[in-house]
Motif scaffolding. Structure first.
Motif, PDB file in Angstrom:
ATOM      1  N   VAL A  67       1.200  -1.337  -0.112  1.00 54.63           N
ATOM      2  CA  VAL A  67      -0.168  -0.347  -0.105  1.00 54.63           C
ATOM      3  C   VAL A  67       1.059   1.203  -0.136  1.00 54.63           C
ATOM      4  CG1 VAL A  67      -2.080   1.597   0.959  1.00 54.63           C
ATOM      5  CG2 VAL A  67      -1.505  -1.205   1.075  1.00 54.63           C
ATOM      6  N   PRO A  68       1.383   1.475  -1.250  1.00 59.81           N
ATOM      7  CA  PRO A  68       2.461   2.764  -1.362  1.00 59.81           C
ATOM      8  C   PRO A  68       1.580   4.416  -0.952  1.00 59.81           C
ATOM      9  CG  PRO A  68       2.422   1.460  -3.269  1.00 59.81           C
ATOM     10  CD  PRO A  68       1.321   0.858  -2.607  1.00 59.81           C
ATOM     11  N   ALA A  69       1.940   4.940  -0.862  1.00 59.41           N
ATOM     12  CA  ALA A  69       1.911   6.374  -0.377  1.00 59.41           C
ATOM     13  C   ALA A  69       3.221   7.158  -1.202  1.00 59.41           C
ATOM     14  CB  ALA A  69       1.457   6.505   0.698  1.00 59.41           C
ATOM     15  N   SER A  70       2.179   8.302  -1.260  1.00 61.50           N
ATOM     16  CA  SER A  70       3.221   9.624  -1.791  1.00 61.50           C
ATOM     17  C   SER A  70       2.287  11.451  -1.715  1.00 61.50           C
ATOM     18  CB  SER A  70       3.974   9.529  -3.104  1.00 61.50           C
ATOM     19  OG  SER A  70       2.445   9.585  -4.689  1.00 61.50           O
ATOM     20  N   PHE A  71       3.735  12.358  -1.445  1.00 57.57           N
ATOM     21  CA  PHE A  71       3.341  13.251  -1.597  1.00 57.57           C
ATOM     22  C   PHE A  71       2.753  13.956  -3.024  1.00 57.57           C
ATOM     23  CE2 PHE A  71       3.157  17.994  -0.644  1.00 57.57           C
ATOM     24  CZ  PHE A  71       2.725  17.751   0.248  1.00 57.57           C
ATOM     25  N   ASN A  72       2.374  14.835  -3.174  1.00 58.46           N
ATOM     26  CA  ASN A  72       2.362  15.871  -4.399  1.00 58.46           C
ATOM     27  C   ASN A  72       1.317  16.926  -4.396  1.00 58.46           C
ATOM     28  OD1 ASN A  72       2.392  14.150  -7.029  1.00 58.46           O
ATOM     29  ND2 ASN A  72       1.659  12.797  -5.874  1.00 58.46           N
ATOM     30  N   ALA A  73       2.405  18.264  -4.384  1.00 62.10           N
ATOM     31  CA  ALA A  73       2.234  19.629  -3.729  1.00 62.10           C
ATOM     32  C   ALA A  73       1.121  20.779  -4.759  1.00 62.10           C
ATOM     33  CB  ALA A  73       3.562  20.607  -3.711  1.00 62.10           C
ATOM     34  N   VAL A  74       0.158  20.957  -4.360  1.00 60.60           N
ATOM     35  CA  VAL A  74      -0.941  21.507  -5.360  1.00 60.60           C
ATOM     36  C   VAL A  74       0.040  23.163  -5.315  1.00 60.60           C
ATOM     37  CG1 VAL A  74      -2.961  20.210  -4.253  1.00 60.60           C
ATOM     38  CG2 VAL A  74      -2.174  22.506  -3.083  1.00 60.60           C
ATOM     39  N   SER A  75      -0.648  23.454  -6.898  1.00 63.70           N
ATOM     40  CA  SER A  75       0.171  25.281  -7.168  1.00 63.70           C
ATOM     41  C   SER A  75       0.088  25.746  -6.387  1.00 63.70           C
ATOM     42  CB  SER A  75      -0.374  25.085  -9.220  1.00 63.70           C
ATOM     43  OG  SER A  75       0.007  26.125  -9.490  1.00 63.70           O
ATOM     44  N   PRO A  76       0.588  26.894  -6.515  1.00 61.66           N
ATOM     45  CA  PRO A  76       1.675  27.112  -6.626  1.00 61.66           C
ATOM     46  C   PRO A  76       2.491  27.185  -6.134  1.00 61.66           C
ATOM     47  CG  PRO A  76       0.665  29.466  -5.379  1.00 61.66           C
ATOM     48  CD  PRO A  76      -0.188  27.880  -5.335  1.00 61.66           C
ATOM     49  N   HIS A  77       2.415  26.099  -5.127  1.00 56.71           N
ATOM     50  CA  HIS A  77       3.526  25.339  -4.446  1.00 56.71           C
ATOM     51  C   HIS A  77       3.772  23.857  -5.292  1.00 56.71           C
ATOM     52  CE1 HIS A  77       1.000  27.776  -1.542  1.00 56.71           C
ATOM     53  NE2 HIS A  77      -0.005  27.239  -1.209  1.00 56.71           N
ATOM     54  N   LEU A  78       5.335  23.772  -4.321  1.00 53.63           N
ATOM     55  CA  LEU A  78       5.860  23.114  -4.689  1.00 53.63           C
ATOM     56  C   LEU A  78       7.233  22.154  -3.863  1.00 53.63           C
ATOM     57  CD1 LEU A  78       8.856  24.775  -7.692  1.00 53.63           C
ATOM     58  CD2 LEU A  78       5.963  23.235  -7.907  1.00 53.63           C
ATOM     59  N   GLY A  81      11.602  15.898  -2.181  1.00 51.71           N
ATOM     60  CA  GLY A  81      12.346  15.019  -1.337  1.00 51.71           C
ATOM     61  C   GLY A  81      11.504  13.629  -1.330  1.00 51.71           C
ATOM     62  N   GLY A  82      10.606  12.960  -0.524  1.00 47.71           N
ATOM     63  CA  GLY A  82      10.353  11.770  -0.506  1.00 47.71           C
ATOM     64  C   GLY A  82      10.731  10.700   0.668  1.00 47.71           C
ATOM     65  N   SER A  83      10.167   9.165   0.752  1.00 46.71           N
ATOM     66  CA  SER A  83      10.741   8.544   1.031  1.00 46.71           C
ATOM     67  C   SER A  83      10.593   8.420   3.195  1.00 46.71           C
ATOM     68  CB  SER A  83      12.554   8.314   0.975  1.00 46.71           C
ATOM     69  OG  SER A  83      12.630   6.974   1.851  1.00 46.71           O
ATOM     70  N   ASN A  84      10.782   9.425   3.884  1.00 42.09           N
ATOM     71  CA  ASN A  84      10.530  10.077   4.746  1.00 42.09           C
ATOM     72  C   ASN A  84      10.426  11.191   5.162  1.00 42.09           C
ATOM     73  OD1 ASN A  84      11.520   7.007   5.265  1.00 42.09           O
ATOM     74  ND2 ASN A  84      13.272   8.224   5.770  1.00 42.09           N
ATOM     75  N   SER A  85      10.280  11.938   4.140  1.00 40.65           N
ATOM     76  CA  SER A  85       9.936  12.884   5.025  1.00 40.65           C
ATOM     77  C   SER A  85       9.655  14.224   3.333  1.00 40.65           C
ATOM     78  CB  SER A  85      11.437  13.661   5.150  1.00 40.65           C
ATOM     79  OG  SER A  85      12.481  14.415   4.337  1.00 40.65           O
ATOM     80  N   TYR A  86       9.202  15.698   3.390  1.00 41.81           N
ATOM     81  CA  TYR A  86       9.264  16.244   1.839  1.00 41.81           C
ATOM     82  C   TYR A  86       9.115  17.920   2.705  1.00 41.81           C
ATOM     83  CZ  TYR A  86       7.195  12.176  -0.699  1.00 41.81           C
ATOM     84  OH  TYR A  86       6.868  11.692  -1.843  1.00 41.81           O
ATOM     85  N   THR A  87       9.726  18.129   2.052  1.00 35.99           N
ATOM     86  CA  THR A  87       9.171  19.720   1.592  1.00 35.99           C
ATOM     87  C   THR A  87       8.879  20.422   0.973  1.00 35.99           C
ATOM     88  OG1 THR A  87      11.772  19.204   2.456  1.00 35.99           O
ATOM     89  CG2 THR A  87      11.389  21.965   1.909  1.00 35.99           C
ATOM     90  N   VAL A  88       7.706  21.114   1.188  1.00 32.77           N
ATOM     91  CA  VAL A  88       7.042  22.372   0.170  1.00 32.77           C
ATOM     92  C   VAL A  88       7.712  23.836  -0.029  1.00 32.77           C
ATOM     93  CG1 VAL A  88       4.872  22.847  -0.301  1.00 32.77           C
ATOM     94  CG2 VAL A  88       5.323  20.841   0.782  1.00 32.77           C
ATOM     95  N   THR A  89       7.930  24.531  -1.040  1.00 30.90           N
ATOM     96  CA  THR A  89       8.571  25.243  -1.141  1.00 30.90           C
ATOM     97  C   THR A  89       7.029  26.306  -1.488  1.00 30.90           C
ATOM     98  OG1 THR A  89      10.560  24.816  -1.913  1.00 30.90           O
ATOM     99  CG2 THR A  89       9.567  27.025  -2.803  1.00 30.90           C
ATOM    100  N   LEU A  90       7.064  27.289  -0.718  1.00 30.48           N
ATOM    101  CA  LEU A  90       5.665  28.043  -0.694  1.00 30.48           C
ATOM    102  C   LEU A  90       5.487  29.132  -2.242  1.00 30.48           C
ATOM    103  CD1 LEU A  90       4.663  28.177   3.051  1.00 30.48           C
ATOM    104  CD2 LEU A  90       4.475  26.318   1.678  1.00 30.48           C
ATOM    105  N   GLY A  91       4.848  28.464  -2.822  1.00 33.77           N
ATOM    106  CA  GLY A  91       4.452  29.918  -3.519  1.00 33.77           C
ATOM    107  C   GLY A  91       3.584  31.280  -2.694  1.00 33.77           C
ATOM    108  N   GLU A  92       2.860  32.078  -3.725  1.00 34.55           N
ATOM    109  CA  GLU A  92       2.422  33.031  -2.950  1.00 34.55           C
ATOM    110  C   GLU A  92       0.776  32.674  -2.046  1.00 34.55           C
ATOM    111  OE1 GLU A  92      -0.144  36.685  -4.677  1.00 34.55           O
ATOM    112  OE2 GLU A  92       0.928  35.588  -6.222  1.00 34.55           O
ATOM    113  N   HIS A  93       0.525  32.984  -1.744  1.00 33.46           N
ATOM    114  CA  HIS A  93      -0.036  32.192  -0.611  1.00 33.46           C
ATOM    115  C   HIS A  93      -0.529  33.690   0.684  1.00 33.46           C
ATOM    116  CE1 HIS A  93       4.050  31.995   2.057  1.00 33.46           C
ATOM    117  NE2 HIS A  93       3.150  31.715   3.249  1.00 33.46           N
ATOM    118  N   THR A  94      -1.183  33.174   1.946  1.00 33.34           N
ATOM    119  CA  THR A  94      -1.682  34.402   2.872  1.00 33.34           C
ATOM    120  C   THR A  94      -1.523  33.466   4.432  1.00 33.34           C
ATOM    121  OG1 THR A  94      -3.984  33.625   2.742  1.00 33.34           O
ATOM    122  CG2 THR A  94      -3.297  35.577   1.311  1.00 33.34           C
ATOM    123  N   ALA A  95      -1.579  34.385   5.700  1.00 33.85           N
ATOM    124  CA  ALA A  95      -1.113  33.708   6.889  1.00 33.85           C
ATOM    125  C   ALA A  95      -2.322  32.664   7.581  1.00 33.85           C
ATOM    126  CB  ALA A  95      -0.931  34.610   7.372  1.00 33.85           C
TER     127      ALA A  95
END
Length: 300
Positions: A67-78, A81-95
């Motif tokens: 039962v494998p799983a993965s993470f995918n960022a939604v636009s405008p984020h990128l 990573g993978g395996s044990n951790s992910y890093t999301v670079t944030l695009g335009e956003h609000t607090a």
């Protein structure tokens, strides 16, 4: 520690406080899904961030390779990573709480047992809908019912309505006469031995039905029988025509009882004799009549 070192340390803490990865909370759409082997599910991931924040990181672990799983960022984020951790670079956003991506979970075709996916301490339980073959847990009464011999009667699921096998309207022929009867599928015809092939033409009650005859050549028949197979796509029925062969010089009883017409030779006998006698009598009568007139005239 020198004053310069203290200033550098304070600047470092300040920068880390603003730009370093800091997540106050991660929220998931669901924490439990049920999948059949071969199915896939997507679960939304949300993070609470500050307006000036540029990255979000979180640990990511799934428990089963079935039962494998993965993470995918939604636009405008990128995401990286993978395996044990992910890093999301944030695009335009609000607090505040923002959508940062989705978790995709797939149950492989051979998946049988439940699994988990853990994201930043939150766990998604993945249940597999793969029922195992039922064991024989029936009661003795049920077992007796199952082992009891069943009657060899066909099961009709359409409310026990009888099946109508009368698929032919008629069987036409210029050689023999076949009159169909309801629910009768075997007939017999008689032909002379000079007939080498019959000309049966089956006429179905519906033009959509199909009627086939393998052969009508007498020498190719098996057991002197012509078989007409008729099907409507659901049911099929054979009409069997038994062919009896008699020799050409045979006469049936009906022919023997028919009186034959007299021949010309037979007509040339006594009737002609009677005719000659009549002519002779008429000639004699005319002669006598002439003599009578002559004598009568002479007396006068």
């Amino acid at each position: 520690m020198s004053r310069v070192s203290k200033i550098l340390l304070m600047l470092t803490i300040f920068v880390v406080g603003i730009f370093t990865i800091k997540v106050n909370a991660v929220r998931l759409d669901k924490t439990s899904v049920t999948l059949k082997p071969g199915q896939t599910a997507n679960i939304g991931v949300y993070a609470t961030v500050e307006e000036a924040q540029v990255e979000v990181s979180f640990p990511f672990v799934y428990s089963s390779y079935k039962v494998p799983a993965s993470f995918n960022a939604v636009s405008p984020h990128l995401s990286t990573g993978g395996s044990n951790s992910y890093t999301v670079t944030l695009g335009e956003h609000t607090a505040g709480e923002i959508s940062i991506g989705t978790v995709t979970i797939t149950a492989l075709n051979d998946a049988k047992e439940a699994a988990t996916v853990t994201i930043d301490g939150q766990t998604i339980t993945v249940n597999i809908d793969n029922p195992q073959p039922q064991t024989n847990t029936q009661t003795n009464n049920q077992t007796d019912t199952q082992t009891k011999p069943q009657d060899d009667k066909p099961v009709n699921n359409e409310q026990d309505e009888p099946i109508d096998y009368n698929l032919l309207k008629s069987i036409d022929s210029d050689i023999v006469n076949i009159k169909l009867e309801k629910d009768k599928f075997e007939y017999e015809v008689t032909i002379t031995d000079d007939i080498k092939e019959l000309d049966l033409k089956p006429v179905t009650i519906d033009e959509k039905y199909k009627a086939t005859i393998k052969t009508q050549k007498i020498e190719e028949l098996k057991d002197n029988e012509i078989v007409i197979n008729v099907t409507d796509g659901k049911i099929s029925k054979d009409y069997k025509i038994k062919v009896k062969i008699k020799e050409t010089d045979e006469k049936d009883s009906k022919d023997e009882n028919i009186k034959e017409e007299p021949t010309q030779e037979e007509n040339s006998g006594k009737p002609y004799e009677y005719k000659g006698k009549i002519v002779a009598v008429m000639v004699a009568f005319i002669v006598l009549l002439g003599i009578g007139f002559y004598l009568l005239k002479k007396k006068k």
